[in-house]
Design an enzyme around this catalytic site. Structure first.
Site, PDB file in Angstrom:
ATOM      1  N   GLY A  75      45.911  31.209  44.501  1.00 53.09           N
ATOM      2  CA  GLY A  75      45.519  29.712  43.779  1.00 53.09           C
ATOM      3  C   GLY A  75      45.243  30.246  42.283  1.00 53.09           C
ATOM      4  O   GLY A  75      44.700  29.291  41.587  1.00 53.09           O
ATOM      5  N   VAL A  76      46.093  31.212  41.648  1.00 53.41           N
ATOM      6  CA  VAL A  76      45.811  31.447  40.388  1.00 53.41           C
ATOM      7  C   VAL A  76      47.026  30.951  39.531  1.00 53.41           C
ATOM      8  O   VAL A  76      46.923  30.819  38.380  1.00 53.41           O
ATOM      9  CB  VAL A  76      45.680  32.916  40.011  1.00 53.41           C
ATOM     10  N   LYS A  78      50.331  31.332  40.179  1.00 53.30           N
ATOM     11  CA  LYS A  78      51.762  32.023  40.076  1.00 53.30           C
ATOM     12  C   LYS A  78      53.101  31.279  40.493  1.00 53.30           C
ATOM     13  O   LYS A  78      54.135  31.618  39.567  1.00 53.30           O
ATOM     14  CB  LYS A  78      51.667  33.507  41.345  1.00 53.30           C
ATOM     15  N   SER A 113      35.227  53.018  44.060  1.00 51.29           N
ATOM     16  CA  SER A 113      34.362  52.486  42.869  1.00 51.29           C
ATOM     17  C   SER A 113      32.764  52.413  43.177  1.00 51.29           C
ATOM     18  O   SER A 113      32.143  52.088  42.002  1.00 51.29           O
ATOM     19  CB  SER A 113      35.019  51.144  42.408  1.00 51.29           C
ATOM     20  N   LYS A 157      35.183  42.164  38.092  1.00 51.53           N
ATOM     21  CA  LYS A 157      34.006  42.611  38.290  1.00 51.53           C
ATOM     22  C   LYS A 157      32.751  42.677  37.096  1.00 51.53           C
ATOM     23  O   LYS A 157      31.719  42.104  37.351  1.00 51.53           O
ATOM     24  CB  LYS A 157      34.144  44.384  38.549  1.00 51.53           C
TER      25      LYS A 157
END
Length: 784
Positions: A358-359, A361, A678, A721
């Site tokens: 959904g970005v 591409k 992380s 993040k």
């Protein structure tokens, strides 16, 4: 009636037939035993002989065990001897069966029992006989029509109803086994029933056989007729000086070949195929296959390239107008256009756009093609597991087709289109081949100048094609294939970026689709930010667009019903239109108890604030981990616990208390699987806080991998993040020092309000996250 068992008759065995009572039959006798039996019968006054049928006709010297038990008493009517061969005529008298064999040498002889004649003739058997007679006529009509009248004539000259039945049985082509059963029938009704069943079955088989033969003959006649008509048509066309249709077809292809610009090597192959096509018949299956191949080869854009736009300013404006942000990708396209402006022969790069769903591409690929002035073609690789889908099938296979790559080039109509390969990470492979291996030749600039499609069977130059691939992750892409591409990452959008995208692209598109105007539907900023934060939670904007579409449809429905004329939607009106909020907005915990620390995590839907909670247990048990933690995250927890234990003296922790207790670490949202290294710094902070009783700062979030020696290593997903911390209202973020370079991707409005602390070791981490702990440590060092 029965003959006395002391009576003896010589017996004669016959093959492949049965003698019925009242039937006159010629026989040829050649066996010594048969001739001896004949001589014995002729020596008697009544010249009678018993005739039985062999079970196995291949036996030359049968015994009584090799004969059917039921036979016929016959009288010898005529004898003729010629060159050792005896020809006789016998007439059946009555039925009998042998009861005991007397001799088998020099001829067969036996005691016998005469079977009674069939006398049970009534109206039912008469009706049955008429049916059987009609069936016999039908069977002869299907097998030997010329004998149909002969049977009727023969029946008219026979006295006795059961004798007529025996005549029909002898006249018809009935297998020996069934004839023996007819001879052994005890009643006329049984005899007629057996004959009726056999004739019924045979007539059905014969009718079906004739039907099949008729269909085959009809098909052959049709083909022969078509062949003759075509030959006549060709002859007429030659006399009139006209071209045949297939010749006209070939000539049309030749004219097209002359008008098409093709490489010499390709032209020679096509001309050779046209020669073969000219010699073929249009009815041949090979004709259409060859014609399709020739048309494809001529339709491919071997030497045609679309002109590219090299106006860098115009391309930049177009990219900015069609896509929000994405500076890195836009800059890469402008760089390529600049290279092409200086060096027109430069090869196109192979870009791989990596990012969550959904970005944008796929739409980026369309914008790039628009900006460059190239034709755009897209094909999805999701679920593709057959290599032939890309390379094509050989023409030897039925239904062979070119591969998708070649068909996309044909649709584009130029040899330098922008070809987008979507969902690269979702390729499959099975026994039909590995499509990823085929893609390595397609995408490799050193090989694709001579790409070989199995159907075309000629090299085609793909070096001018601008390939763009898309994927959600890199994990499923083979290393050799990934090595041939330039990876560009598209991260998720911040709330402010989503607002800009919604205002500039999404909302106007939904208004157009629903037929609304900006005056009829408008959304305030607080309403839009509520939709973004409380009704959608994703890295991209696909769900946001669907939510705006749902909102527009509901408003359109109210306007169409005349309930309202226009509406301004703010936060208060969203609940009535969209229902309860699916997501709660991330909020900072105002105060943290000892043993709790705020971490940052990456997910495919964006970043998340993840709290790690630790508690001491009053029993000496192994480290307890809950919250659906993956193997790597469990290892991070064990490393953090071991590090705190090994540095307890340095941190001034009570080791006696630690030895009497065990630890339980939990990461909330227990139903959601979590993994990755992380969270190491967050777990160290939570454990240090738990053991010391000093709380971690509630306004700080952290991320980073730790080692047993206390080093903090870099991690991925920094942008997502940090955006998650920003959404939650946490404006201080602790990051590994090596991740400082990754902050360039963040929007400026986020960088302006955020405070970043860069660390290299756990000491720096604890001094920022738990200042009281490190203050106690410093005072202890000062006192010493």
């Amino acid at each position: 009636m029965d003959i006395d068992n002391t009576a003896v008759l010589p017996a004669l065995s016959i093959k492949n037939t049965v003698l019925f009572p009242s039937i006159l039959m010629p026989l040829v006798i050649g066996r010594a035993t048969s001739i001896s039996a004949l001589d014995a019968a002729l020596a008697t006054e009544d010249k009678q002989i018993a005739i039985f049928t062999q079970k196995d006709p291949s036996l030359s010297e049968p015994t009584f065990e090799d004969l059917y038990k039921t036979g016929t008493m016959a009288i010898i009517k005529k004898v003729s001897r010629t060159n050792g061969v005896v020809q006789i005529e016998v007439q059946g008298l009555s039925r009998l069966e042998w009861t005991e064999s007397i001799t088998e040498q020099p001829y067969l002889s036996c005691h016998y029992r005469q079977l009674p004649n069939l006398q049970d003739y009534d109206a039912e058997t008469e009706a049955l006989q008429r049916v059987v007679t009609e069936q016999a006529d039908s069977m002869l009509a299907l097998t030997r029509p010329e004998l149909k009248g002969s049977l009727r004539y023969a029946l008219s000259g026979v006295d006795g109803d059961f004798n007529q039945i025996y005549l029909m049985a002898a006249f018809l082509p009935i297998p020996v086994e069934k004839e023996v059963k007819l001879l052994a029938a005890q009643t006329t009704k049984e005899l007629l029933t057996l004959l009726h069943e056999y004739l019924k079955h045979e007539i059905q088989v014969l009718e079906l056989r004739n039907q099949i033969n008729s269909q085959v003959q009809s098909s052959m006649d049709s083909e022969q007729r078509e062949f003759l008509l075509r030959r006549q048509l060709h002859a007429i066309q030659e006399q009139l000086g006209e071209e045949r249709p297939e010749q006209a077809d070939v000539e049309e292809l030749r004219r097209k070949l002359q008008e098409t610009s093709l490489p010499d090597s390709v032209r020679k192959i096509i001309e050779k195929e046209l020669m073969r096509l000219q010699r073929m018949s249009a009815a041949s299956p090979e004709y259409q296959l060859t014609r399709t191949y020739v048309e494809l080869a001529m339709d491919l854009p071997w030497q045609y390239s679309s002109s590219c736009t090299l106006d860098l300013e115009a391309a930049q404006q177009l990219l900015d107008a069609e896509h929000f942000n994405l500076k890195e990708i836009k800059q890469r396209i402008i760089e390529h256009l600049a290279v092409m402006k200086l060096n027109p022969k430069a090869k196109s790069p192979i870009l791989c756009l990596i990012g969550p769903p959904g970005v944008g591409k796929t739409s980026v690929g369309q914008s790039i093609a628009h900006a460059m002035g190239r034709r755009f073609e897209r094909m999805s690789l999701g679920g593709l597991h057959d290599e032939a889908e890309l390379r094509g099938h050989r023409r030897t296979y039925i239904g062979a087709m070119p591969g998708r790559i070649l068909m996309a080039i044909k649709r584009a109509g130029s040899n330098n289109p922008l070809l987008m390969l979507d969902e690269l990470d979702k390729l499959g492979h099975d026994f039909r081949g590995d499509p990823a291996a085929a893609l390595m030749e397609i995408l490799d600039p050193a090989q694709n100048a001579e790409f070989h499609d199995n159907y075309l069977d000629m090299p085609f130059d793909l070096s001018r094609v601008f390939f763009i691939t898309t994927a959600n992750t890199l994990e499923n892409i083979p290393g050799p294939l990934l090595d041939r591409m330039e990876v560009l990452r598209i991260s998720g959008y911040s709330a402010q970026e989503k607002m800009g995208i919604a205002r500039q692209f999404l909302l106007p598109r939904q208004l157009t689709d629903t037929g609304l105007t900006e005056q009829q539907l408008s959304i305030t900023d607080d309403g839009l930010i509520s939709i973004i934060r409380r009704y959608t939670r994703e890295s991209g904007v696909r769900t946001l667009e669907r939510t705006l579409g749902s909102l527009a449809r509901k408003v359109a429905s109210q306007i169409a019903k005349g309930e309202i004329s226009d509406v301004v939607i703010d936060h208060q009106k969203l609940f009535a239109l969209l229902g309860p909020e699916p997501f709660r907005e991330e909020q900072i915990r105002q105060s943290l108890p000892a043993g709790v620390a705020a971490g940052l995590a990456w997910t495919p839907s964006g970043g998340e604030v993840l709290y790690v909670e630790a508690a001491l247990l009053a029993r000496n048990t192994p480290l307890l981990l809950t919250g659906q933690l993956g193997d790597v995250m469990q290892e991070s927890a064990k490393i953090a616990n071991s590090f705190v234990w090994s540095n307890a003296d340095k941190m001034k922790l009570d080791k006696a208390k630690l030895s009497r207790s065990s630890v339980h670490i939990h990461v909330p949202s227990g139903a959601v699987p979590k993994d990755g290294p992380s969270a190491g710094v967050t777990m160290v902070s939570a454990l240090a806080s738990l053991y010391s009783g000093k709380p971690v700062r509630s306004d700080v979030a952290m991320t980073g991998e730790i080692t047993l020696s206390g080093l903090v290593l870099p991690i991925g997903g920094v942008k997502e993040k940090v955006l998650a911390a920003h959404r939650a209202g946490i404006f201080t973020v602790i990051l590994p020092k090596d991740n400082q370079k990754d902050l360039n991707d963040l929007p400026e409005h986020v960088l302006e309000v955020m405070n970043f602390e860069y660390i290299e070791g756990v000491d720096q981490l604890l001094s920022i996250a738990i200042p009281q702990l490190m203050a106690n440590k410093a005072s202890a060092v000062g006192m010493s």
